[in-house]
Design a protein around this motif. Structure first.
Motif, mmCIF file in Angstrom:
data_model
loop_
_atom_site.group_PDB
_atom_site.id
_atom_site.type_symbol
_atom_site.label_atom_id
_atom_site.label_comp_id
_atom_site.label_asym_id
_atom_site.label_seq_id
_atom_site.Cartn_x
_atom_site.Cartn_y
_atom_site.Cartn_z
ATOM 1 N N VAL A 136 0.885 -1.209 0.066
ATOM 2 C CA VAL A 136 -0.098 0.034 -0.067
ATOM 3 C C VAL A 136 0.877 1.337 -0.087
ATOM 4 O O VAL A 136 1.687 1.180 0.931
ATOM 5 C CB VAL A 136 -0.798 0.071 1.336
ATOM 6 C CG1 VAL A 136 -1.647 1.329 1.334
ATOM 7 C CG2 VAL A 136 -1.832 -1.167 1.163
ATOM 8 N N GLN B 109 2.008 5.351 -0.666
ATOM 9 C CA GLN B 109 1.712 6.694 0.250
ATOM 10 C C GLN B 109 0.237 7.353 -0.284
ATOM 11 O O GLN B 109 -0.301 7.801 0.252
ATOM 12 C CB GLN B 109 2.830 7.803 0.355
ATOM 13 C CG GLN B 109 2.680 8.987 1.192
ATOM 14 C CD GLN B 109 3.992 9.643 1.346
ATOM 15 O OE1 GLN B 109 4.942 9.037 1.146
ATOM 16 N NE2 GLN B 109 3.834 10.893 1.495
ATOM 17 N N ASP B 110 0.218 7.470 -1.394
ATOM 18 C CA ASP B 110 -0.874 8.691 -2.281
ATOM 19 C C ASP B 110 -1.574 7.425 -2.961
ATOM 20 O O ASP B 110 -1.571 7.319 -4.048
ATOM 21 C CB ASP B 110 0.039 9.556 -3.183
ATOM 22 C CG ASP B 110 -0.982 10.372 -3.700
ATOM 23 O OD1 ASP B 110 -2.264 10.451 -3.406
ATOM 24 O OD2 ASP B 110 -0.667 11.326 -4.628
ATOM 25 N N PRO B 111 -2.809 7.249 -2.428
ATOM 26 C CA PRO B 111 -3.963 6.488 -3.057
ATOM 27 C C PRO B 111 -4.464 7.207 -4.401
ATOM 28 O O PRO B 111 -4.670 6.336 -5.361
ATOM 29 C CB PRO B 111 -4.872 6.251 -2.208
ATOM 30 C CG PRO B 111 -4.883 7.558 -1.218
ATOM 31 C CD PRO B 111 -3.435 7.766 -1.171
ATOM 32 N N ARG C 55 -10.113 6.350 -0.147
ATOM 33 C CA ARG C 55 -9.256 5.993 -1.434
ATOM 34 C C ARG C 55 -8.154 5.088 -0.836
ATOM 35 O O ARG C 55 -7.747 3.877 -1.274
ATOM 36 C CB ARG C 55 -8.715 7.219 -2.118
ATOM 37 C CG ARG C 55 -9.386 7.953 -3.118
ATOM 38 C CD ARG C 55 -8.674 8.748 -4.282
ATOM 39 N NE ARG C 55 -8.366 10.022 -3.239
ATOM 40 C CZ ARG C 55 -8.933 11.146 -3.451
ATOM 41 N NH1 ARG C 55 -10.111 11.281 -4.063
ATOM 42 N NH2 ARG C 55 -8.183 11.922 -2.592
ATOM 43 N N GLN C 56 -7.594 5.523 0.294
ATOM 44 C CA GLN C 56 -6.504 4.554 1.011
ATOM 45 C C GLN C 56 -7.217 3.066 1.564
ATOM 46 O O GLN C 56 -6.664 2.149 1.518
ATOM 47 C CB GLN C 56 -5.974 5.262 2.404
ATOM 48 C CG GLN C 56 -4.700 4.807 2.763
ATOM 49 C CD GLN C 56 -3.526 4.567 1.871
ATOM 50 O OE1 GLN C 56 -3.593 3.810 0.984
ATOM 51 N NE2 GLN C 56 -2.747 5.469 1.959
ATOM 52 N N PRO D 188 1.296 5.029 4.983
ATOM 53 C CA PRO D 188 -0.109 5.161 4.348
ATOM 54 C C PRO D 188 -0.893 6.206 4.909
ATOM 55 O O PRO D 188 -2.265 6.289 4.625
ATOM 56 C CB PRO D 188 -0.555 3.596 5.030
ATOM 57 C CG PRO D 188 0.246 3.508 6.079
ATOM 58 C CD PRO D 188 1.464 4.140 5.866
ATOM 59 N N THR D 189 -0.458 6.881 5.931
ATOM 60 C CA THR D 189 -1.379 8.012 6.644
ATOM 61 C C THR D 189 -0.878 9.221 6.435
ATOM 62 O O THR D 189 -1.404 10.216 7.001
ATOM 63 C CB THR D 189 -1.661 7.513 8.097
ATOM 64 O OG1 THR D 189 -0.229 7.596 8.818
ATOM 65 C CG2 THR D 189 -1.944 6.246 8.435
ATOM 66 N N ILE E 164 -7.446 4.511 9.635
ATOM 67 C CA ILE E 164 -6.533 3.719 9.061
ATOM 68 C C ILE E 164 -5.919 2.754 9.860
ATOM 69 O O ILE E 164 -5.598 1.648 9.542
ATOM 70 C CB ILE E 164 -5.609 4.402 8.028
ATOM 71 C CG1 ILE E 164 -6.525 5.398 6.827
ATOM 72 C CG2 ILE E 164 -5.077 3.465 7.291
ATOM 73 C CD1 ILE E 164 -7.605 4.135 6.065
#
Length: 295
Positions: A93, A95-97, A159-160, A180-181, A192
């Motif tokens: 996963v 960083q930027d979805p 999106r994440q 991821p956050t 998340i």
């Protein structure tokens, strides 16, 4: 048997001045269902480590050492063999979805295609059901309807969640989450992180969390590896790192974390010439006041 065993991992880039190690002689261990946090400032090599584990380092870079997933050596695998491992046994996963999702396709179609790529022969009907179930697993309401929505119709946090749903659709053994956050506000960050914890408990998926935020790893991980300039400077259980850090760099990272119970102190005066690049009109505490400059 360990889920992930990394030994002497080194990622080297050629430069005009000679070889440069972005990651140097790194060792990592993760047990099945465990959670490992890799922390450090920008440029410390933590994200390059995550890419190198999956064999996604830039083509110009040379990866050496050993990366074993459930006892299977990944270093030296052909690209076709690595493709079968990525997304199936280990998922990532980013960083930027928003940049990871294709704006021209619905989120459901993207999850379906990711699933079918690793499950040849799966019908679209089955893949769609998997996509809906994956969205439900990450707590996206009305998943049967939202599966046909496009990325721009979701908030950053949603999106994440979609990216996590896509990663989990093939039920991987290992999930790597790279910052991821970072792009999310603190409330969504907490949601998340809670979701990642819940997934670990329910599926037994191992987690490697890459972050510069010590508060994040304290909430989610069991063990921490602290990186600086491509090397591990300290490792240990979360409690040990936070209560008894041994390395000066780890201590500095912890001191940089703002605390709600910190006292507000006075500004420290900086001597003349101590501020790099300060111009004649710039305010330098302890200098401008003395010289009669702007206050």
């Amino acid at each position: 048997m360990s889920l992930l065993t990394v030994r002497d991992l080194t990622v080297t880039f050629p430069t005009p001045r000679g070889p440069l190690d972005a990651v140097r002689s790194l060792d990592l261990d993760l047990e099945p269902g465990g959670a490992l946090g890799i922390v450090g400032e920008s440029g410390s090599g933590k994200s390059m480590t995550s890419l190198a584990i999956m064999g996604l380092q830039p083509r110009a870079a040379k990866r050496t050492g050993s990366v074993r997933l459930g006892g299977q050596e990944l270093v030296g695998m052909s690209e076709s063999e690595l493709r079968r491992v990525r997304g199936d046994r280990v998922a990532m996963v980013f960083q930027d979805p928003l940049s990871s999702l294709n704006p021209y396709y619905t989120v459901g179609l993207q999850i379906e295609e990711a699933y079918r790529a690793h499950r040849p022969g799966t019908t679209r009907r089955v893949a769609r059901r998997v996509a809906i179930e994956a969205l439900e697993r990450v707590h996206i309401r009305d998943a049967a309807r939202r599966v046909d929505h496009y990325p721009h119709q979701f908030s950053g946090g949603m999106r994440q969640r979609v990216m996590i749903a896509m990663a989990l659709s093939t039920e991987p053994e290992l999930l790597i989450a790279d910052e991821p956050t970072t792009a999310l506000d603190v409330t969504v960050q907490a949601q998340i992180l809670d979701l990642l914890q819940e997934i670990r408990r329910e599926t037994g998926t191992g987690l490697v969390l890459i972050t510069h935020d010590l508060a994040v790893v304290s909430e989610v991980t069991d063990h921490i590896v602290v990186m600086k300039d491509g090397e591990c400077v300290e490792r240990g259980a979360v409690e040990q790192i936070f209560t008894d850090p041994r390395h000066a760099y780890t201590q500095a990272l912890l001191e940089a974390v703002p605390r709600i119970d910190d006292e507000i102190g006075e500004l420290r005066a900086v001597g003349p010439g101590a501020v790099a690049g300060a111009g004649p009109g710039d305010v330098v505490p302890g200098k401008n006041e003395k010289d009669g400059g702007p206050a």
